[in-house]
Motif scaffolding. Structure first.
Motif, mmCIF file in Angstrom:
data_model
loop_
_atom_site.group_PDB
_atom_site.id
_atom_site.type_symbol
_atom_site.label_atom_id
_atom_site.label_comp_id
_atom_site.label_asym_id
_atom_site.label_seq_id
_atom_site.Cartn_x
_atom_site.Cartn_y
_atom_site.Cartn_z
ATOM 1 N N PRO A 1 -44.590 1.510 18.472
ATOM 2 C CA PRO A 1 -44.462 0.338 19.327
ATOM 3 C C PRO A 1 -43.885 -0.821 18.513
ATOM 4 C CG PRO A 1 -46.724 1.209 19.282
ATOM 5 C CD PRO A 1 -45.984 1.793 18.124
ATOM 6 N N VAL A 2 -42.686 -1.251 18.890
ATOM 7 C CA VAL A 2 -42.000 -2.298 18.097
ATOM 8 C C VAL A 2 -41.449 -3.395 19.004
ATOM 9 C CG1 VAL A 2 -41.463 -0.857 16.103
ATOM 10 C CG2 VAL A 2 -39.899 -0.849 18.032
ATOM 11 N N ALA A 3 -42.144 -3.643 20.111
ATOM 12 C CA ALA A 3 -41.626 -4.616 21.074
ATOM 13 C C ALA A 3 -42.354 -5.960 21.023
ATOM 14 C CB ALA A 3 -41.711 -4.030 22.483
ATOM 15 N N GLY A 4 -43.238 -6.127 20.030
ATOM 16 C CA GLY A 4 -44.009 -7.389 19.947
ATOM 17 C C GLY A 4 -43.133 -8.556 19.527
ATOM 18 N N LEU A 5 -43.677 -9.763 19.627
ATOM 19 C CA LEU A 5 -42.898 -10.969 19.343
ATOM 20 C C LEU A 5 -42.925 -11.372 17.876
ATOM 21 C CD1 LEU A 5 -43.895 -13.122 22.457
ATOM 22 C CD2 LEU A 5 -41.792 -11.806 22.097
ATOM 23 N N GLY A 6 -43.944 -10.918 17.142
ATOM 24 C CA GLY A 6 -44.035 -11.262 15.722
ATOM 25 C C GLY A 6 -44.162 -12.749 15.480
ATOM 26 N N THR A 7 -45.000 -13.409 16.269
ATOM 27 C CA THR A 7 -45.061 -14.891 16.194
ATOM 28 C C THR A 7 -45.583 -15.388 14.845
ATOM 29 O OG1 THR A 7 -47.229 -14.839 17.248
ATOM 30 C CG2 THR A 7 -45.347 -15.255 18.682
ATOM 31 N N ARG A 8 -46.375 -14.553 14.153
ATOM 32 C CA ARG A 8 -46.926 -15.038 12.880
ATOM 33 C C ARG A 8 -45.845 -15.207 11.811
ATOM 34 N NH1 ARG A 8 -51.606 -10.738 12.462
ATOM 35 N NH2 ARG A 8 -50.190 -9.675 13.899
ATOM 36 N N LYS B 1 -39.670 -8.287 13.515
ATOM 37 C CA LYS B 1 -40.646 -8.277 12.417
ATOM 38 C C LYS B 1 -40.590 -6.952 11.657
ATOM 39 C CE LYS B 1 -44.958 -7.510 13.724
ATOM 40 N NZ LYS B 1 -46.338 -7.734 14.209
ATOM 41 N N GLU B 2 -40.363 -5.874 12.392
ATOM 42 C CA GLU B 2 -40.404 -4.535 11.786
ATOM 43 C C GLU B 2 -39.208 -4.269 10.879
ATOM 44 O OE1 GLU B 2 -40.454 -5.214 15.053
ATOM 45 O OE2 GLU B 2 -42.545 -4.892 15.625
ATOM 46 N N GLN C 1 -39.879 -1.769 26.527
ATOM 47 C CA GLN C 1 -41.000 -2.491 27.133
ATOM 48 C C GLN C 1 -40.406 -3.840 27.571
ATOM 49 O OE1 GLN C 1 -44.064 -4.096 24.573
ATOM 50 N NE2 GLN C 1 -45.644 -3.831 26.131
ATOM 51 N N PRO D 1 -43.638 -8.096 26.557
ATOM 52 C CA PRO D 1 -44.700 -7.689 25.635
ATOM 53 C C PRO D 1 -46.087 -7.914 26.245
ATOM 54 C CG PRO D 1 -43.720 -9.751 24.894
ATOM 55 C CD PRO D 1 -42.983 -9.358 26.143
ATOM 56 N N LEU D 2 -46.527 -6.957 27.065
ATOM 57 C CA LEU D 2 -47.795 -7.117 27.796
ATOM 58 C C LEU D 2 -48.988 -6.563 27.028
ATOM 59 C CD1 LEU D 2 -46.603 -6.193 31.426
ATOM 60 C CD2 LEU D 2 -46.857 -8.459 30.402
ATOM 61 N N GLY D 3 -48.748 -6.136 25.788
ATOM 62 C CA GLY D 3 -49.851 -5.622 24.977
ATOM 63 C C GLY D 3 -49.552 -4.240 24.429
ATOM 64 N N ASP E 1 -46.787 -2.417 11.291
ATOM 65 C CA ASP E 1 -47.512 -3.490 10.593
ATOM 66 C C ASP E 1 -48.427 -2.955 9.505
ATOM 67 O OD1 ASP E 1 -46.533 -5.286 12.337
ATOM 68 O OD2 ASP E 1 -48.450 -5.891 13.194
HETATM 69 P P1 UTP Z 1 -49.239 -7.401 17.042
HETATM 70 O O1 UTP Z 1 -50.592 -7.501 17.586
HETATM 71 O O2 UTP Z 1 -49.084 -7.588 15.566
HETATM 72 O O3 UTP Z 1 -48.321 -8.423 17.840
HETATM 73 O O4 UTP Z 1 -48.649 -5.977 17.453
HETATM 74 P P2 UTP Z 1 -46.893 -8.955 17.473
HETATM 75 O O5 UTP Z 1 -46.347 -9.601 18.700
HETATM 76 O O6 UTP Z 1 -46.029 -7.895 16.876
HETATM 77 O O7 UTP Z 1 -47.121 -10.058 16.311
HETATM 78 P P3 UTP Z 1 -47.808 -11.501 16.329
HETATM 79 O O8 UTP Z 1 -49.287 -11.267 16.455
HETATM 80 O O9 UTP Z 1 -47.220 -12.288 17.464
HETATM 81 O O10 UTP Z 1 -47.429 -12.069 14.999
HETATM 82 C C1 UTP Z 1 -48.883 -4.783 16.745
HETATM 83 C C2 UTP Z 1 -47.734 -3.817 17.008
HETATM 84 O O11 UTP Z 1 -47.627 -3.536 18.390
HETATM 85 C C3 UTP Z 1 -46.339 -3.857 18.884
HETATM 86 C C4 UTP Z 1 -45.757 -4.838 17.870
HETATM 87 O O12 UTP Z 1 -44.322 -4.773 17.852
HETATM 88 C C5 UTP Z 1 -46.384 -4.376 16.564
HETATM 89 O O13 UTP Z 1 -45.636 -3.316 15.970
HETATM 90 N N1 UTP Z 1 -46.474 -4.445 20.232
HETATM 91 C C6 UTP Z 1 -47.408 -5.398 20.483
HETATM 92 C C7 UTP Z 1 -45.611 -4.033 21.236
HETATM 93 O O14 UTP Z 1 -44.750 -3.150 21.023
HETATM 94 N N2 UTP Z 1 -45.736 -4.575 22.472
HETATM 95 C C8 UTP Z 1 -46.663 -5.531 22.764
HETATM 96 O O15 UTP Z 1 -46.725 -5.979 23.934
HETATM 97 C C9 UTP Z 1 -47.524 -5.941 21.728
#
Ligand code: UTP
Length: 292
Positions: free
Chosen positions: A14-21, A31-32, A109, A112-114, A137
């Protein structure tokens, strides 16, 4: 291996997160794709999966994430330049990062719904078989990769296996904590998952890191799209519904774990991996001494 246990052939990333940190670094760059020593996080975990015998690699991507799949492409111009300059070692590194035809699959995805929702987005590609989930991560540094260690446990018990790690009791309220039925010192049989318990109420000090082997029934629970903590569709909530119905084990993996989703963990991983690098390790050691 027990004949009734189906092999784990597919891994979901799963690599669709926002990586806000990591903002503003991750405004445009996934981020990945941030590097730990000489390769991006995603390559570290793809290599771990490959070493564990995974045959199909499924990326759950989103907006601004194309770079992740392109990283594994054949790069003809780059390769011919390296060949013409006799850069053999570099050419090998580039070739090692290519994905053979028919191995890499992507799904989107849209929002990013979780994490649970991201995993659900891969359900068609996974189909009706056990599969691994690897979060880029989480890096584990050990001669035998974390997923390979987990597959050994899976081959013994079947069902579901997660990688677990002891956290300090004072910090249980930051993590999802396991309720344990039995413990042989390395593997635990899990009967419950408790989200962020107070230290006094925590049933153990074991928490899950980003490595899972799950049975496809988890998709039935994910498809309810129920939101949990943080208003996100949580993977742990769907996993909790499998408890008691299927075998569920936690493996205390061997190796150093780095949470590269946090800036501090990311720096720690860069120090650890670069100190081991034959080319620059000594130099990095000297720099650290100068700064201490
Ligand atoms: P994180 O909880 O670290 O969220 O997701 P994030 O958005 O990547 O980073 P922050 O917290 O905003 O800095 C853990 C993994 O799950 C993926 C992320 O890409 C990461 O590899 N993920 C998370 C998704 O693919 N989709 C989502 O909706 C949430």
């Amino acid at each position: 291996m027990n004949k009734n246990i189906k092999p784990v052939r597919k891994a979901v990333f799963p690599v669709a997160g926002l990586g806000t940190r990591f903002l503003p670094a991750t405004k445009e760059m996934p981020k990945e794709m941030l590097p730990i020593n000489d390769r991006p996080l995603i390559q570290h975990v793809v290599e771990e999966a490959r070493a564990a015998g995974i045959e199909e690699f499924i990326f759950v991507t989103g907006r601004h994430k194309n770079m992740l799949e392109e990283h594994f492409d054949f790069q003809p111009e780059l390769e011919s330049t390296l060949i013409s300059r006799n850069k053999d070692a570099m050419l090998k590194k580039v070739r090692d990062s290519e994905m053979p035809a028919g191995k890499l699959f992507t799904t989107r995805q849209p929002k990013p719904l979780g994490l649970g929702h991201a995993v659900w987005c891969a359900h068609k590609l996974v189909g009706n078989e056990p599969f691994a989930i690897i979060l880029p991560d989480d890096l584990v540094d050990y001669k035998e990769g974390c997923l390979a260690q987990m597959i050994n446990t899976y081959n013994e018990y079947g069902g579901n296996v997660v990688a677990v790690k002891d956290v300090p009791r004072a910090e249980t309220s930051k993590y999802g904590i396991l309720d344990i039925e039995s413990d042989n010192g390395t593997e635990v049989s899990i009967r419950g998952l408790v989200e962020k318990p107070d230290p006094a109420d925590a049933p153990s000090t074991l928490s899950i890191i980003g490595r899972y082997i799950l049975q496809p029934e988890v998709f039935e629970h994910l498809s309810a799209f129920e939101t949990g903590a943080g208003d996100e569709i949580q993977l742990t909530d769907a996993m909790a519904k499998l408890l008691g119905r299927q075998a569920f084990h936690g493996l205390r993996f061997k190796g150093n774990h780095f949470d590269c989703g946090s800036r501090l963990g990311f720096i720690a991983a860069n120090i650890a991996y670069s100190l081991k690098d034959p080319e620059i390790g000594d130099g990095v050691g000297k720099i650290l001494k100068d700064y201490s």
